[in-house]
Design an enzyme around this catalytic site. Structure first.
Site, PDB file in Angstrom:
ATOM      1  N   GLY A  31      35.394  46.546  43.989  1.00 55.99           N
ATOM      2  CA  GLY A  31      34.324  46.185  45.324  1.00 55.99           C
ATOM      3  C   GLY A  31      34.475  47.272  46.114  1.00 55.99           C
ATOM      4  O   GLY A  31      34.114  46.966  47.424  1.00 55.99           O
ATOM      5  N   LYS A  32      34.952  48.373  45.954  1.00 60.47           N
ATOM      6  CA  LYS A  32      35.329  49.294  46.822  1.00 60.47           C
ATOM      7  C   LYS A  32      33.975  50.100  47.423  1.00 60.47           C
ATOM      8  O   LYS A  32      33.716  49.943  48.717  1.00 60.47           O
ATOM      9  CB  LYS A  32      35.986  50.538  46.344  1.00 60.47           C
ATOM     10  CG  LYS A  32      37.518  50.142  45.912  1.00 60.47           C
ATOM     11  CD  LYS A  32      38.304  51.206  45.321  1.00 60.47           C
ATOM     12  CE  LYS A  32      37.723  51.936  44.053  1.00 60.47           C
ATOM     13  NZ  LYS A  32      37.413  51.078  42.942  1.00 60.47           N
ATOM     14  N   THR A  33      33.267  50.182  46.664  1.00 58.39           N
ATOM     15  CA  THR A  33      31.723  50.895  46.618  1.00 58.39           C
ATOM     16  C   THR A  33      30.905  49.730  47.685  1.00 58.39           C
ATOM     17  O   THR A  33      30.291  50.115  48.735  1.00 58.39           O
ATOM     18  CB  THR A  33      31.070  51.263  45.633  1.00 58.39           C
ATOM     19  OG1 THR A  33      32.035  52.509  45.027  1.00 58.39           O
ATOM     20  CG2 THR A  33      29.748  51.986  46.060  1.00 58.39           C
ATOM     21  N   GLU A 100      34.536  57.557  46.443  1.00 57.52           N
ATOM     22  CA  GLU A 100      35.310  58.198  45.326  1.00 57.52           C
ATOM     23  C   GLU A 100      36.158  59.381  45.706  1.00 57.52           C
ATOM     24  O   GLU A 100      36.363  60.505  45.447  1.00 57.52           O
ATOM     25  CB  GLU A 100      34.287  58.809  44.116  1.00 57.52           C
ATOM     26  CG  GLU A 100      33.255  57.879  43.465  1.00 57.52           C
ATOM     27  CD  GLU A 100      33.835  57.053  42.496  1.00 57.52           C
ATOM     28  OE1 GLU A 100      35.161  57.256  42.373  1.00 57.52           O
ATOM     29  OE2 GLU A 100      33.176  56.248  41.989  1.00 57.52           O
ATOM     30  N   CYS A 156      41.171  40.548  36.411  1.00 56.51           N
ATOM     31  CA  CYS A 156      41.689  41.036  35.168  1.00 56.51           C
ATOM     32  C   CYS A 156      40.703  40.525  34.117  1.00 56.51           C
ATOM     33  O   CYS A 156      40.633  39.314  33.742  1.00 56.51           O
ATOM     34  CB  CYS A 156      43.069  40.346  35.111  1.00 56.51           C
ATOM     35  SG  CYS A 156      43.987  41.122  33.533  1.00 56.51           S
ATOM     36  N   CYS A 188      45.700  43.261  35.580  1.00 52.72           N
ATOM     37  CA  CYS A 188      46.417  43.061  36.415  1.00 52.72           C
ATOM     38  C   CYS A 188      47.990  43.771  35.996  1.00 52.72           C
ATOM     39  O   CYS A 188      47.895  44.408  34.988  1.00 52.72           O
ATOM     40  CB  CYS A 188      46.871  41.451  36.452  1.00 52.72           C
ATOM     41  SG  CYS A 188      47.701  40.863  35.059  1.00 52.72           S
TER      42      CYS A 188
HETATM   43  P1  ADP Z   1      34.385  49.618  43.056  1.00 53.64           P
HETATM   44  O1  ADP Z   1      33.745  50.621  43.461  1.00 53.64           O
HETATM   45  O2  ADP Z   1      35.642  49.270  43.296  1.00 53.64           O
HETATM   46  O3  ADP Z   1      34.581  50.517  41.339  1.00 53.64           O
HETATM   47  P2  ADP Z   1      31.801  48.090  43.074  1.00 53.64           P
HETATM   48  O4  ADP Z   1      31.730  48.040  44.377  1.00 53.64           O
HETATM   49  O5  ADP Z   1      30.831  49.451  42.488  1.00 53.64           O
HETATM   50  O6  ADP Z   1      33.439  48.223  42.637  1.00 53.64           O
HETATM   51  O7  ADP Z   1      31.506  46.852  42.018  1.00 53.64           O
HETATM   52  C1  ADP Z   1      31.948  45.547  42.460  1.00 53.64           C
HETATM   53  C2  ADP Z   1      31.110  44.768  41.290  1.00 53.64           C
HETATM   54  O8  ADP Z   1      31.698  44.983  40.125  1.00 53.64           O
HETATM   55  C3  ADP Z   1      31.438  43.384  41.408  1.00 53.64           C
HETATM   56  O9  ADP Z   1      30.748  42.518  42.561  1.00 53.64           O
HETATM   57  C4  ADP Z   1      31.118  42.469  40.383  1.00 53.64           C
HETATM   58  O10 ADP Z   1      29.881  42.311  40.173  1.00 53.64           O
HETATM   59  C5  ADP Z   1      31.320  43.770  39.422  1.00 53.64           C
HETATM   60  N1  ADP Z   1      32.440  43.677  38.222  1.00 53.64           N
HETATM   61  C6  ADP Z   1      32.403  43.959  37.084  1.00 53.64           C
HETATM   62  N2  ADP Z   1      33.465  43.792  36.451  1.00 53.64           N
HETATM   63  C7  ADP Z   1      34.476  43.220  37.216  1.00 53.64           C
HETATM   64  C8  ADP Z   1      35.617  42.667  37.308  1.00 53.64           C
HETATM   65  N3  ADP Z   1      36.582  42.641  36.215  1.00 53.64           N
HETATM   66  N4  ADP Z   1      36.322  42.358  38.533  1.00 53.64           N
HETATM   67  C9  ADP Z   1      35.755  42.197  39.791  1.00 53.64           C
HETATM   68  N5  ADP Z   1      34.193  42.661  39.722  1.00 53.64           N
HETATM   69  C10 ADP Z   1      33.639  42.905  38.709  1.00 53.64           C
HETATM   70 MG    MG Z   2      33.090  52.545  43.484  1.00 54.31          MG
HETATM   71 ZN    ZN Z   3      45.881  40.099  33.539  1.00 55.76          ZN
END
Ligand code: ADP
Ligand code: MG
Ligand code: ZN
Length: 197
Positions: A31-33, A100, A156, A188
């Site tokens: 959920g970083k983005t 990123e 996870c 995890c």
């Molecule tokens: P990041 O930028 O950290 O890669 P995003 O903000 O793009 O993450 O996306 C977060 C979204 O990804 C969550 O709101 C959820 O809908 C989706 N998602 C898909 N797989 C997972 C997972 N294993 N754990 C948590 N969220 C997930």
């Molecule tokens: Mg991202």
């Molecule tokens: Zn695990």
């Protein structure tokens, strides 16, 4: 106790305009983005001039948006280097968002500090660990010099526990391999399998 929203951060009120650095880190899908876009949206609601950047990791086409895994998106400026990022910041810019950030080289650390010294709020999101579970590029140094660090967790894919790592599911070379849900899953510590190659 730790609540699901305890990572939520909103900037402190300050009597004068002062800069600082916020880091949003964690594994893929943590959920970083989404969190970066949430903070950027609130800065825009406060009528602060915001610029959103992303590294140009692929020269074949210009990605001009930051996009989350759920499809949330915002216009962004792709830049090839920390120097290009600095050059594109405007005189009235109050907030600089970077997604990123792990793909920049170490010069991004000095660039972020320069911007903060000029009174700009810098919000940088990126992976803190690479696919081997090792510290990723400039992110550890950015975390060290930041005023605020938010570490998010995904779920996870194996066991449902909070996930801190990104498991690469296919064979590929190098740290820079960019992929999505078909190539990586969140794991995890217990479920993460360390790569020997
Ligand atoms: P990041 O930028 O950290 O890669 P995003 O903000 O793009 O993450 O996306 C977060 C979204 O990804 C969550 O709101 C959820 O809908 C989706 N998602 C898909 N797989 C997972 C997972 N294993 N754990 C948590 N969220 C997930
Ligand atoms: Mg991202
Ligand atoms: Zn695990």
């Amino acid at each position: 106790m730790h609540s699901p929203d305890s990572h939520r951060f909103d900037p402190p009120w300050t009597p004068h305009r002062r800069g600082w650095i916020e880091i949003v880190c964690g594994s893929m899908f943590s959920g970083k983005t989404e969190e970066l876009l949430r903070r950027v949206k609130r800065a825009r609601l406060a009528r602060q001039p915001v610029l959103l950047f992303k590294p140009r990791v692929d020269d074949r086409y210009d990605e001009v948006k930051v996009v989350s895994h759920e499809g949330l998106n915002a216009d962004a400026l792709p830049v090839a280097s920390a120097g290009e990022l600095l050059a594109r910041v405007l005189a009235d810019t109050a907030v600089v968002g970077i997604d990123e950030v792990q793909f920049f080289d170490d010069a991004i650390v000095g660039a972020a500090e320069d911007l903060a010294a000029r009174g700009i709020r810098v919000i940088a999101a990126g992976l803190d660990q690479d696919w081997r579970g090792r510290p990723f590029g400039p992110v550890p140094d950015l975390m060290a010099v930041a005023e605020y660090v938010t570490k998010l967790h995904a779920v996870c894919a194996r066991c449902g526990a909070p996930a801190s790592r990104s498991q690469r599911l296919i064979a590929a070379e190098g740290q820079l391999f960019v992929g999505g849900a078909a190539e990586y899953e969140a794991r995890c510590r217990t479920c993460f399998e360390v790569s020997e190659t």
